[in-house]
Design a protein around this motif. Structure first.
Motif, mmCIF file in Angstrom:
data_model
loop_
_atom_site.group_PDB
_atom_site.id
_atom_site.type_symbol
_atom_site.label_atom_id
_atom_site.label_comp_id
_atom_site.label_asym_id
_atom_site.label_seq_id
_atom_site.Cartn_x
_atom_site.Cartn_y
_atom_site.Cartn_z
ATOM 1 N N SER A 155 35.823 -14.909 -37.185
ATOM 2 C CA SER A 155 36.562 -15.905 -37.957
ATOM 3 C C SER A 155 36.794 -17.175 -37.138
ATOM 4 O O SER A 155 37.128 -18.220 -37.687
ATOM 5 C CB SER A 155 37.909 -15.334 -38.413
ATOM 6 N N ASP A 176 40.600 -14.227 -42.190
ATOM 7 C CA ASP A 176 39.569 -14.991 -42.891
ATOM 8 C C ASP A 176 38.753 -14.098 -43.821
ATOM 9 O O ASP A 176 38.142 -14.578 -44.769
ATOM 10 C CB ASP A 176 38.618 -15.653 -41.881
ATOM 11 N N SER A 308 40.317 -16.986 -48.245
ATOM 12 C CA SER A 308 39.695 -15.903 -47.490
ATOM 13 C C SER A 308 38.618 -15.234 -48.334
ATOM 14 O O SER A 308 38.661 -15.272 -49.570
ATOM 15 C CB SER A 308 40.738 -14.860 -47.069
#
Length: 333
Positions: A155, A176, A308
């Protein structure tokens, strides 16, 4: 007995029950701490004598046999477990910071991390997160199998997903990417299917999202200007002390999702949030997203929110590790 008020007795009974529960937990924790320390000490003794006295590998088999005869019926003294004790000590003997934390985990959890995490950084990540999130051994195994460390590192976020009481940025508590493989969704599922699957598997959902979440409702109604609006999912984050609105999308992120979430968060703050609670936080969960599109769409957002991705199938760990190791070193320009 007739002189005892039922309400007074019930209160007294609950107090004693809670006290016994705490005492049992403390006794278990103390026993676990002592056992992990014992295993560390045995592993240390074997290694030191092999290095100082030149003892060979046969000492492990002999020691195991002698100990099992001396302590008949005591578990954990097999030659296989003695080998694990040796590996356990060798893995952490030069890392005082981590060795001090090992007794906060069970022996089973320590073995999961010892054999499931390869690098020191990975071990440290799982040890600290396991302690912080209070994972069971099964929960820890699932996070190892789902390659949480690699997903987090990929991430590229400098902040930690581990909850901290002094954390100023509420978005630091969100990842994420989330793994929702436990939902068992088939190809072609709808947003309604996704929402219902999450609500039907809240226990597993909390394991992936963190233990500080509590469920508030699905299709949560908010009335603005006499018109009804429904938020896919609403949770409360006990550590952040705020409401969390989650919008579910089965496709790729679109910029207009930000404006909709901004509206929901403002409405929640005006009409639902309690005076002592912090401003609401939004999470837009999409099947995929383009980072540049997300960055521009979020650049002028006022309320705290995050976009996300989610996966509905177990991610190939080998692929994740390959992607992780292919990243340029942060020291390189």
């Amino acid at each position: 007995m007739n002189l005892i008020k039922s309400s007074d007795y019930k209160k007294f009974f609950i107090e004693i029950k809670n006290r016994i529960t705490r005492a049992r937990h403390q006794a278990y924790q103390a026993a676990n701490n002592e056992m992990v320390f014992l295993y560390w000490d045995i592993g240390k003794g074997i290694v030191e004598r092999q290095e100082r006295l030149g003892w060979g590998e046969a000492v492990v088999e002999k020691l195991s046999g002698d100990l099992q005869r001396e302590f008949a019926g005591m578990k954990g003294l097999s030659s296989q477990n003695l080998w694990r004790m040796k590996q356990f000590y060798v893995a952490y003997r030069n890392n005082a910071k981590l060795s001090a934390l090992l007794r906060e985990l069970s022996w089973t959890q320590n073995l999961c991390i010892l054999h499931g995490a390869k690098t020191v950084e990975e071990k440290e990540f799982y040890i600290k997160t396991c302690i912080n999130e209070r994972w069971s051994s099964r929960e820890l195994e699932r996070q190892l199998d789902s390659a949480l460390f690699e997903r987090y590192m990929l991430s590229k976020k400098p902040r930690s997903i581990m909850a901290k009481t002094k954390e100023k940025d509420p978005l630091a508590h969100f990842k994420d990417e989330y793994l929702l493989d436990y939902l068992g969704l088939q190809d072609g599922f709808s947003e309604k299917d996704l929402r219902r699957a999450i609500v039907g598997n809240l226990k597993q959902f909390f394991l992936e999202f963190g233990r500080y979440f509590t469920f508030v409702g699905e299709e949560y109604p908010v009335v603005v200007g006499g018109e009804d609006f429904k938020i896919d999912l609403v949770f409360y984050h006990r550590l952040l002390r705020c409401l969390v609105a989650i919008e579910l999308k089965i496709g790729t992120f679109k910029p207009e999702y930000v404006g909709k979430m901004q509206f929901y968060l403002e409405a929640m703050d005006r009409k639902i949030k309690l005076g002592e609670e912090n401003p609401s936080v939004g999470l837009i969960l999409c099947k995929d997203h383009n980072k540049e599109v997300v960055e521009i769409a979020m650049s002028r957002a006022i309320s705290p929110m995050q976009v996300s991705r989610y996966k509905t199938e177990i991610i190939d760990q080998r692929l994740l590790k390959k992607r992780l190791h292919s990243l340029p070193s942060p020291d390189k320009k």
